[in-house]
Design a protein around this motif. Structure first.
Motif, mmCIF file in Angstrom:
data_model
loop_
_atom_site.group_PDB
_atom_site.id
_atom_site.type_symbol
_atom_site.label_atom_id
_atom_site.label_comp_id
_atom_site.label_asym_id
_atom_site.label_seq_id
_atom_site.Cartn_x
_atom_site.Cartn_y
_atom_site.Cartn_z
ATOM 1 N N ASP A 105 0.821 -2.587 -4.874
ATOM 2 C CA ASP A 105 2.156 -2.011 -4.760
ATOM 3 C C ASP A 105 2.032 -0.508 -4.953
ATOM 4 O O ASP A 105 1.450 -0.051 -5.939
ATOM 5 C CB ASP A 105 3.104 -2.583 -5.825
ATOM 6 N N THR A 106 2.575 0.257 -4.016
ATOM 7 C CA THR A 106 2.490 1.714 -4.108
ATOM 8 C C THR A 106 3.711 2.319 -3.425
ATOM 9 O O THR A 106 4.657 1.614 -3.075
ATOM 10 C CB THR A 106 1.180 2.215 -3.452
ATOM 11 N N ARG A 107 3.718 3.616 -3.255
ATOM 12 C CA ARG A 107 4.812 4.303 -2.560
ATOM 13 C C ARG A 107 4.234 5.230 -1.504
ATOM 14 O O ARG A 107 3.155 5.798 -1.683
ATOM 15 C CB ARG A 107 5.669 5.094 -3.563
ATOM 16 N N ASP A 108 4.948 5.348 -0.378
ATOM 17 C CA ASP A 108 4.482 6.218 0.695
ATOM 18 C C ASP A 108 4.885 7.661 0.422
ATOM 19 O O ASP A 108 5.393 7.994 -0.652
ATOM 20 C CB ASP A 108 5.009 5.746 2.052
ATOM 21 N N GLU A 109 4.672 8.542 1.424
ATOM 22 C CA GLU A 109 4.953 9.973 1.239
ATOM 23 C C GLU A 109 6.418 10.249 0.936
ATOM 24 O O GLU A 109 6.754 11.249 0.277
ATOM 25 C CB GLU A 109 4.545 10.754 2.502
ATOM 26 N N LEU A 110 7.296 9.365 1.374
ATOM 27 C CA LEU A 110 8.738 9.558 1.150
ATOM 28 C C LEU A 110 9.209 8.927 -0.152
ATOM 29 O O LEU A 110 10.390 9.024 -0.498
ATOM 30 C CB LEU A 110 9.533 8.968 2.326
ATOM 31 N N GLY A 111 8.304 8.274 -0.853
ATOM 32 C CA GLY A 111 8.667 7.654 -2.113
ATOM 33 C C GLY A 111 9.168 6.236 -1.979
ATOM 34 O O GLY A 111 9.598 5.631 -2.972
ATOM 35 N N ASP A 112 9.107 5.682 -0.771
ATOM 36 C CA ASP A 112 9.563 4.305 -0.561
ATOM 37 C C ASP A 112 8.457 3.319 -0.958
ATOM 38 O O ASP A 112 7.266 3.598 -0.813
ATOM 39 C CB ASP A 112 9.928 4.080 0.912
ATOM 40 N N ALA A 113 8.907 2.165 -1.459
ATOM 41 C CA ALA A 113 7.948 1.127 -1.865
ATOM 42 C C ALA A 113 7.127 0.677 -0.665
ATOM 43 O O ALA A 113 7.635 0.560 0.454
ATOM 44 C CB ALA A 113 8.685 -0.045 -2.485
ATOM 45 N N GLN A 114 5.858 0.428 -0.917
ATOM 46 C CA GLN A 114 4.948 0.024 0.157
ATOM 47 C C GLN A 114 3.974 -1.028 -0.375
ATOM 48 O O GLN A 114 3.423 -0.880 -1.472
ATOM 49 C CB GLN A 114 4.169 1.249 0.671
ATOM 50 N N ASN A 115 3.787 -2.080 0.371
ATOM 51 C CA ASN A 115 2.847 -3.141 -0.002
ATOM 52 C C ASN A 115 1.621 -3.077 0.905
ATOM 53 O O ASN A 115 1.753 -3.068 2.134
ATOM 54 C CB ASN A 115 3.504 -4.520 0.119
ATOM 55 N N LEU A 116 0.474 -3.042 0.287
ATOM 56 C CA LEU A 116 -0.784 -2.977 1.033
ATOM 57 C C LEU A 116 -1.681 -4.122 0.598
ATOM 58 O O LEU A 116 -1.676 -4.530 -0.570
ATOM 59 C CB LEU A 116 -1.497 -1.643 0.783
ATOM 60 N N LEU A 117 -2.464 -4.622 1.528
ATOM 61 C CA LEU A 117 -3.436 -5.666 1.230
ATOM 62 C C LEU A 117 -4.828 -5.168 1.588
ATOM 63 O O LEU A 117 -5.027 -4.587 2.653
ATOM 64 C CB LEU A 117 -3.140 -6.941 2.023
ATOM 65 N N MET A 118 -5.770 -5.402 0.684
ATOM 66 C CA MET A 118 -7.173 -5.079 0.974
ATOM 67 C C MET A 118 -7.938 -6.393 1.053
ATOM 68 O O MET A 118 -7.890 -7.211 0.133
ATOM 69 C CB MET A 118 -7.749 -4.172 -0.108
ATOM 70 N N TYR A 119 -8.638 -6.586 2.168
ATOM 71 C CA TYR A 119 -9.424 -7.805 2.369
ATOM 72 C C TYR A 119 -10.907 -7.472 2.222
ATOM 73 O O TYR A 119 -11.433 -6.602 2.919
ATOM 74 C CB TYR A 119 -9.159 -8.392 3.755
ATOM 75 N N VAL A 120 -11.543 -8.178 1.309
ATOM 76 C CA VAL A 120 -12.982 -8.019 1.097
ATOM 77 C C VAL A 120 -13.658 -9.269 1.648
ATOM 78 O O VAL A 120 -13.472 -10.374 1.128
ATOM 79 C CB VAL A 120 -13.309 -7.843 -0.396
ATOM 80 N N GLU A 121 -14.417 -9.105 2.714
ATOM 81 C CA GLU A 121 -15.097 -10.224 3.366
ATOM 82 C C GLU A 121 -16.571 -10.194 2.994
ATOM 83 O O GLU A 121 -17.289 -9.245 3.319
ATOM 84 C CB GLU A 121 -14.912 -10.130 4.883
ATOM 85 N N ILE A 122 -17.008 -11.231 2.282
ATOM 86 C CA ILE A 122 -18.376 -11.297 1.760
ATOM 87 C C ILE A 122 -19.168 -12.217 2.670
ATOM 88 O O ILE A 122 -19.348 -13.412 2.390
ATOM 89 C CB ILE A 122 -18.361 -11.797 0.298
ATOM 90 N N MET A 123 -19.624 -11.681 3.789
ATOM 91 C CA MET A 123 -20.213 -12.515 4.840
ATOM 92 C C MET A 123 -21.456 -11.879 5.437
ATOM 93 O O MET A 123 -21.511 -11.570 6.631
ATOM 94 C CB MET A 123 -19.182 -12.791 5.939
ATOM 95 N N SER A 124 -22.432 -11.582 4.595
ATOM 96 C CA SER A 124 -23.715 -11.058 5.043
ATOM 97 C C SER A 124 -23.509 -9.821 5.933
ATOM 98 O O SER A 124 -22.786 -8.907 5.560
ATOM 99 C CB SER A 124 -24.496 -12.154 5.767
#
Length: 566
Positions: A105-124
């Protein structure tokens, strides 16, 4: 065991317990394919490592220090823009696959709430780390860009729509209640057959994990209980590093039924640090020092070939007298040689007049044939001194470059700058002439260890460090150690009269930081620094000495790590 879906399950639980609701304070990318997030959680800073390294992909909290590049990468800058100050809401595993989702959960340049997902793929080699905007499902950036030419199933490029990796179709999530294990265990009595079937039925089950489970199920009188106990290992792990008598090292979330030394760790992350630190550091060093390794390998290849030719020439010089004898015999019997002859058999008055066959050139006169043998004799005689000198110089260069190779194997990525500087000083590398101002490389301090009784032990990790440690830092009465007759680090005990235990510990460090670290018995010399001599004109780190004491050591990496000064 492998970093499979089961291990991922256990790791995700550990990360959630430690990091959930923490705030991202710093972001670094010390090496290609690896991202570091410093997360402030539960009033502690935790260093989260996300690795898409094709050889050692993983996600873990790490205590291994990293040296960040002076200029951050574009990927690191993008991650800082979107994630610095963000709250890590949760960490979850997708089914029982090797894909971990981090929700921010973070905020963009305008201060609006922003949801981001980071995917970590552990596949050689297909491992990756992708940051995705949940509102648009567009990729913000990935640590490794994958174009359509490389993967027709999905693009992994900034701005592309994020597509999940292919699922393991028709496979069960083992952590969701089902009875498949019971049916399988009843059907099979052979471990290999049951293992294969388990891998077909369940998600994220690597070969070694499947073998263990199959053995447990077949040997069990209570299959449901055995299966549940197996799953509980991953919710309540006992992190264990196992070293078998044949030298193999493996990690697991439980204590395996394996013969060998077993080391327990407080967390799975600490376990992975213990398992991967040396392996991944060597891999990173090879990446950073790739050019150095290639240059040294090419020079050594030429030197090995040169030594082979010089040794052959030395063998030929042993035949020099045979050419002289043939020349003298031909001179004596010139009247017997007829024009056009290609060989002649004459009496050898140096060997009881026994017959000797001598090859002739039909293009030369009798006198010229004799002179030819004298010329070859003289050429070989004159070559002896030159060949001996060249052999000595070439062997000396091989010994020096092989020691550099060993140092690269033992070095951290940061140490490679000093090794590069040394090779420039010795003329093996050209300095960058395009730079108006040459960057000044300061020789780093030797690595510090603390013996059990509190005595300081210093270790040089390359020749420039060794030189500075031995002749600038150490006192004349300090004790100096080095492995016998093989490349290794200079080690100094900052005490003129150390205890036997401290000498043993320092010798273990010297053996560990040498080319013999994998050997069972490594001879280590030790003596006071004042007995060392530096011959004029020799390479950095080269010393001569007499009056040493030698002891035999079996390197112990765990003991070395325990002595490392925090």
């Amino acid at each position: 065991m492998s970093f499979d879906g089961f291990f991922t399950h256990a790791m995700v639980k550990e990360l959630n317990d430690t990091l959930a609701t923490g705030r991202v304070s710093k972001i670094h990318q010390p090496y290609p394919g690896e991202l570091i997030l410093v997360i402030r959680a539960n009033r502690h800073n935790q260093t989260l490592l996300l690795s898409a390294n094709p050889t050692y992909p993983r996600i873990q909290i790490t205590d291994v220090p990293y040296r960040n590049p002076k200029t951050p990468t574009k990927y690191a800058m993008a991650m800082r823009k979107y994630l610095e100050g963000a709250i890590l809401e949760s960490i979850k595993q997708l089914d029982n696959d090797r894909v971990v989702e981090l929700a921010f959960d973070t905020r963009d340049e305008l201060g609006d709430a922003q949801n981001l997902l980071m995917y970590v793929e552990i596949m050689s080699r297909h491992s990756n780390v992708s940051l995705v905007n949940t509102a648009t499902n567009k990729i913000i950036d990935t640590i490794k860009h994958v174009s359509g030419d490389q993967n027709r199933y999905r693009l992994l490029l900034p701005g592309a729509t994020f597509v999940m990796p292919p699922k393991q179709e028709n496979k069960l999530n083992p952590f969701i209640a089902n009875q498949a294990y019971a049916d399988l265990a009843l059907k099979h009595t052979d471990v290999k057959e049951l293992k294969s079937e388990l891998q077909t039925v369940y998600q994220g089950l690597a070969s070694d994990t499947a073998s263990y489970l199959a053995t447990q199920l077949i040997d069990s009188d209570n299959t449901p209980q055995t299966y549940q106990e197996f799953l509980q290992h991953f919710d309540h792990p006992t992190p264990t590093l196992t070293k078998t008598p044949d030298g193999k090292v493996s990690f697991s979330v439980f204590k395996p039924d394996t013969i060998g030394e077993q080391i327990s760790y407080p967390t799975l992350s600490a376990l992975l640090d213990g398992f991967y630190t040396e392996k991944s550091q060597l891999d990173r060093t090879r990446q950073v020092a790739g050019q150095l390794i290639q240059i040294i390998s090419n020079i050594l290849k030429k030197d090995y070939s040169k030594i082979k030719k010089l040794n052959q020439t030395m063998e030929d010089t042993k035949k020099a007298d045979q050419f002289r004898i043939k020349g003298e015999i031909l001179t004596t019997y010139l009247h017997k040689i007829e024009p056009g002859m290609t060989e002649i058999t004459l009496e050898n008055f140096y060997d009881n007049n026994s017959p000797i066959k001598i090859t002739l050139s039909n293009q030369l006169t009798a006198s010229q044939n004799a002179q030819k043998y004298f010329t070859r004799y003289q050429k070989l005689r004159n070559a002896v001194a030159h060949v001996e000198e060249q052999l000595a110089l070439t062997n000396q260069e091989v010994e020096y470059l092989e020691s550099i190779q060993s140092q690269i194997e033992l070095a951290s990525p940061a140490d490679t700058e000093e090794i590069k500087l040394e090779l420039q000083q010795q003329g093996y590398l050209r300095e960058n002439q395009n730079k108006k101002k040459k960057a000044r490389v300061t020789i780093s301090k030797p690595e510090e260890y603390t013996a059990t009784d509190g005595t300081t032990i210093l270790v040089g990790k390359n020749n420039l460090q060794n030189e500075r440690l031995t002749f600038k830092v150490a006192n004349k009465d300090d004790i100096w150690l080095h492995v016998k007759d093989i490349p290794g680090s200079h080690v100094v005990i900052r005490d003129s009269n150390p205890s036997d235990e401290t000498i043993q510990e320092a010798a273990n460090i010297a053996a560990y930081f040498s080319k013999g670290r994998d050997s069972a018995h490594v001879p280590v010399d030790y003596l006071p620094v004042k007995r060392l001599k530096k011959p004029a004109g020799t390479n950095p780190g080269f010393v001569t000495f007499t009056g040493q004491t030698t002891l035999s050591i079996t390197p112990d990496s765990q003991k070395v790590n325990e002595l490392r000064t925090k």
